[in-house]
Every structure is written in C-alpha cells, then in structure tokens.
Design a protein around this motif. Structure first.
Motif, mmCIF file in Angstrom:
data_model
loop_
_atom_site.group_PDB
_atom_site.id
_atom_site.type_symbol
_atom_site.label_atom_id
_atom_site.label_comp_id
_atom_site.label_asym_id
_atom_site.label_seq_id
_atom_site.Cartn_x
_atom_site.Cartn_y
_atom_site.Cartn_z
ATOM 1 N N THR A 138 35.139 34.625 -46.356
ATOM 2 C CA THR A 138 34.743 35.552 -45.302
ATOM 3 C C THR A 138 34.809 34.851 -43.959
ATOM 4 N N GLU A 139 35.258 35.566 -42.957
ATOM 5 C CA GLU A 139 35.428 34.997 -41.621
ATOM 6 C C GLU A 139 34.103 35.024 -40.861
ATOM 7 N N LEU A 140 33.862 33.973 -40.094
ATOM 8 C CA LEU A 140 32.694 33.925 -39.230
ATOM 9 C C LEU A 140 33.032 34.613 -37.914
ATOM 10 N N VAL A 141 32.136 35.483 -37.440
ATOM 11 C CA VAL A 141 32.323 36.193 -36.175
ATOM 12 C C VAL A 141 31.051 36.065 -35.342
ATOM 13 N N VAL A 142 31.106 36.560 -34.118
ATOM 14 C CA VAL A 142 29.950 36.524 -33.225
ATOM 15 C C VAL A 142 29.393 37.933 -33.083
ATOM 16 N N ALA A 143 28.095 38.065 -33.250
ATOM 17 C CA ALA A 143 27.415 39.343 -33.049
ATOM 18 C C ALA A 143 26.831 39.376 -31.643
ATOM 19 N N ALA A 144 27.135 40.449 -30.911
ATOM 20 C CA ALA A 144 26.666 40.588 -29.532
ATOM 21 C C ALA A 144 26.176 42.009 -29.303
ATOM 22 N N SER A 145 25.416 42.189 -28.257
ATOM 23 C CA SER A 145 24.915 43.517 -27.922
ATOM 24 C C SER A 145 26.063 44.433 -27.529
ATOM 25 N N SER A 146 26.015 45.679 -28.020
ATOM 26 C CA SER A 146 27.062 46.654 -27.714
ATOM 27 C C SER A 146 27.032 47.096 -26.258
ATOM 28 N N THR A 147 25.926 46.835 -25.561
ATOM 29 C CA THR A 147 25.801 47.262 -24.167
ATOM 30 C C THR A 147 25.674 46.084 -23.213
ATOM 31 N N GLY A 148 25.861 44.888 -23.714
ATOM 32 C CA GLY A 148 25.668 43.706 -22.887
ATOM 33 C C GLY A 148 26.949 43.224 -22.235
ATOM 34 N N GLU A 149 27.001 41.921 -22.017
ATOM 35 C CA GLU A 149 28.100 41.282 -21.303
ATOM 36 C C GLU A 149 29.458 41.543 -21.951
ATOM 37 N N PHE A 150 29.468 41.623 -23.288
ATOM 38 C CA PHE A 150 30.741 41.782 -24.005
ATOM 39 C C PHE A 150 30.951 43.213 -24.499
ATOM 40 N N ALA A 151 30.311 44.172 -23.870
ATOM 41 C CA ALA A 151 30.388 45.569 -24.304
ATOM 42 C C ALA A 151 31.833 46.066 -24.304
ATOM 43 N N GLY A 152 32.198 46.811 -25.343
ATOM 44 C CA GLY A 152 33.516 47.410 -25.438
ATOM 45 C C GLY A 152 34.614 46.469 -25.878
ATOM 46 N N ARG A 153 34.270 45.244 -26.220
ATOM 47 C CA ARG A 153 35.278 44.255 -26.594
ATOM 48 C C ARG A 153 35.227 43.974 -28.100
ATOM 49 N N THR A 154 36.364 43.513 -28.617
ATOM 50 C CA THR A 154 36.423 43.111 -30.017
ATOM 51 C C THR A 154 36.709 41.620 -30.158
ATOM 52 N N THR A 155 37.022 40.951 -29.037
ATOM 53 C CA THR A 155 37.289 39.511 -29.056
ATOM 54 C C THR A 155 36.553 38.836 -27.911
ATOM 55 N N VAL A 156 36.364 37.530 -28.051
ATOM 56 C CA VAL A 156 35.767 36.717 -26.994
ATOM 57 C C VAL A 156 36.408 35.337 -27.067
ATOM 58 N N HIS A 157 36.678 34.738 -25.912
ATOM 59 C CA HIS A 157 37.239 33.397 -25.900
ATOM 60 C C HIS A 157 36.112 32.392 -26.072
ATOM 61 N N VAL A 158 36.378 31.310 -26.781
ATOM 62 C CA VAL A 158 35.333 30.332 -27.054
ATOM 63 C C VAL A 158 34.735 29.769 -25.770
ATOM 64 N N ASP A 159 35.520 29.683 -24.693
ATOM 65 C CA ASP A 159 34.989 29.160 -23.431
ATOM 66 C C ASP A 159 33.923 30.076 -22.844
ATOM 67 N N GLU A 160 33.984 31.369 -23.167
ATOM 68 C CA GLU A 160 32.982 32.311 -22.657
ATOM 69 C C GLU A 160 31.640 32.153 -23.376
ATOM 70 N N LEU A 161 31.651 31.442 -24.477
ATOM 71 C CA LEU A 161 30.429 31.280 -25.265
ATOM 72 C C LEU A 161 29.654 30.013 -24.919
ATOM 73 N N VAL A 162 30.253 29.172 -24.086
ATOM 74 C CA VAL A 162 29.630 27.872 -23.792
ATOM 75 C C VAL A 162 28.246 28.047 -23.181
ATOM 76 N N ASP A 163 28.095 29.002 -22.262
ATOM 77 C CA ASP A 163 26.814 29.197 -21.581
ATOM 78 C C ASP A 163 26.005 30.348 -22.160
ATOM 79 N N ALA A 164 26.411 30.859 -23.326
ATOM 80 C CA ALA A 164 25.714 31.998 -23.923
ATOM 81 C C ALA A 164 24.318 31.607 -24.401
ATOM 82 N N ALA A 165 23.444 32.602 -24.458
ATOM 83 C CA ALA A 165 22.119 32.425 -25.059
ATOM 84 C C ALA A 165 22.252 32.695 -26.560
ATOM 85 N N TRP A 166 21.866 31.709 -27.369
ATOM 86 C CA TRP A 166 22.087 31.799 -28.811
ATOM 87 C C TRP A 166 20.796 32.080 -29.569
#
Length: 297
Positions: free
Chosen positions: A171-199
C-alpha cells in the motif's frame, strides 16, 4: 529440571514485554518477585536465559529454547484445566495481533469473511506496534500477527528459526490534509511544500520510528499534535490543525473534510502488509484466519 508453570509464565511475559518491570505489571507481581522467578529459572535450567541490555531484556539462545517448550507446556496446562472444569470450548480460538491502523479496514473485512466460511472459529484481537507484536508472537501470547514492513523488507526479526511470513498487499503512503485548507482541491503536493507543514504524528519510541511525518522529509519536522489514535489524528486533520501520513488503503474510512495527497518530488513510499506466525505446520484454524486476511475484498 524442576520448573514451575509460574516460572514459565514469567519467562513468556519477559520475552513479550522486553523487561522485568513490564512483565511484573502484566502479571500483577512486584518486580522483585519477577526477578526471583527469573533467577530460579536460570538456576534450575543450569543456563543463562536472559540477556540484560541497556534497551531491555532479551532471551538468550537457551532462553528461546526453553520458551519454545514453555508454549507447549502452558497450552497443555490450559487444556487440562478446561477438561477438568468441563469448560472445553465448542469453537476453535485464534489469537490475532495487528498493527494500529489495520483495525479500521483490514480486520473487519477479514472477520466478516471468516464468519461466513468458518463460523466455528473465534478470533480475539489485540493491537500493537510491529516490534511488540513480534515479541508476542515469539512468546506464544498470540497465534498470528498482521505486521507492516518497509523496503528492503528484511525478516521481521533476527531470531531463529525465522518466522513464517506471507504478504497480504503493498500500500502506498500518502498525506492526509484538510479539504478546505492550504491544499484544498489538490490531489498532489510537492515534498518541498511539506517542509514547513504542521504535522500530526504518533509518538515514537526506541523500537518504533516516528509515524505520521513523511519519511526523509528535509530538516526537522514541526510536530504540533501527537496522538496514537487514528480517529483523533484524522479529525485534527479535518479541522485544519495539521497534516499526517497514512496508508492509502484507509481512504474508505476517512472522515468528512479530509483529502489525500500523493507526494511528488520524492521516491514513492510503499508499506507492505504481512501476516506472520511461528514456523512449523500451523493449526487449521490459523490457516483459515490467514486465508481470510489475504482474501481480496
């Protein structure tokens, strides 16, 4: 060799928990009582059974040999008690352990299949980390374990004889994010965008790596919430309080407000789900449960 069933239970619990203190807690004994039982075991066996290490207690080869016999002896004692009291079960019992997220999707489906194909089998379950489940399997506290593995998928432990392991799925590992937050409407994210994310992560330990943060993330992750419970983590994600990683197979049970993002700019992270048992010819009930776990949905 004069060894009591109490001593064998102490041996089993030390093997599973990895420490005298934890074994004492599970058995309801004092630590000194467990230490005395351990010393008596070694004295009666005429061999060193326990290796005291900075990270806990491990069984020596002689201890593992005695443990194999202890499982058989304790099972026979339990069977004798049932026969004497007239409480022999009408069903076959399989004790199943599973890693923390398996209960959401994999276990309910497997148990539902089993109820149809083998209704005479009763399954009890317990959850734990992969290292703790491997210890429980070796100690004989469970009959079967659902584990996870990371590439390059080495054997679950270094003990001999090796555990019998079968692959359930990758099974592939993915990132779960809020549907209405910073990544709303997206199906992909670049790893560089996750560097400063709140985990939102699961607490780590010396035997279990940090779960919930993308593996190999550059720099030190900013962890704002720590929780073991998947439902807690996912509802925090839905509320916009952070992001977390999870296996893509959990997508059917996501709460509203959570979207899954595939990570670009980094190698895919794949986790293998395994079912493991002790080596040797398995009991037919264990084979049936294994078959139910491996059957496609």
């Amino acid at each position: 060799m004069d060894i009591s069933s109490v001593g064998l239970r102490v041996l089993q619990q030390i093997a599973e928990s990895g420490s005298f203190t934890a074994a004492a807690t599970r058995l309801g004994y004092t630590q000194s009582a467990v230490s005395r039982q351990a010393a008596a075991l070694e004295r009666n066996a005429g061999a060193t059974l326990f290796e005291r290490r900075p990270d806990g207690v491990r069984l020596t080869p002689a201890g593992l040999t005695l443990l194999r016999h202890a499982r058989t002896i304790l099972d026979s004692v339990a069977a004798a008690e049932r026969d004497l009291t007239g409480t022999s079960p009408q069903t076959e019992l399989v004790r199943l352990g599973a890693f923390l997220s398996a209960g959401a999707v994999l276990l309910p489906a497997a148990l539902k299949r089993l109820a149809t194909t083998d209704p005479h089998i009763t399954v009890t379950t317990r959850e734990g980390t992969t290292p703790s489940l491997i210890r429980a399997l070796r100690a004989g506290s469970i009959d079967l374990a659902v584990l996870t593995s990371r590439p390059p998928h080495r054997p679950p432990d270094g003990e001999s004889p090796p555990l019998h392991v079968e692959t359930v799925e990758d099974t592939e590992l993915v990132v779960a994010a809020s549907s209405t937050g910073e990544f709303a409407g997206r199906t992909t994210v670049h790893v560089d965008e996750l560097v400063d994310a709140a985990w939102i992560a699961t607490p780590s330990s010396s035997s279990e790596p940090l779960l919930g943060v993308w593996p190999g993330l550059p720099g030190r992750p900013r962890i704002v919430h720590s929780a073991r419970d998947w439902l807690t983590k996912l509802h925090l994600v839905a509320g916009g309080f952070g992001v977390t990683t999870l296996p893509s197979r959990l997508s059917p049970v996501l709460p509203p407000g959570v979207s899954l993002l595939h990570v670009e700019g980094a190698p895919p992270e794949v986790r293998r789900i395994l079912v493991a048992r002790l080596p040797g010819h398995p009991h037919p009930a264990v084979t049936a449960v294994t078959r139910a776990i491996k059957s496609p949905a």
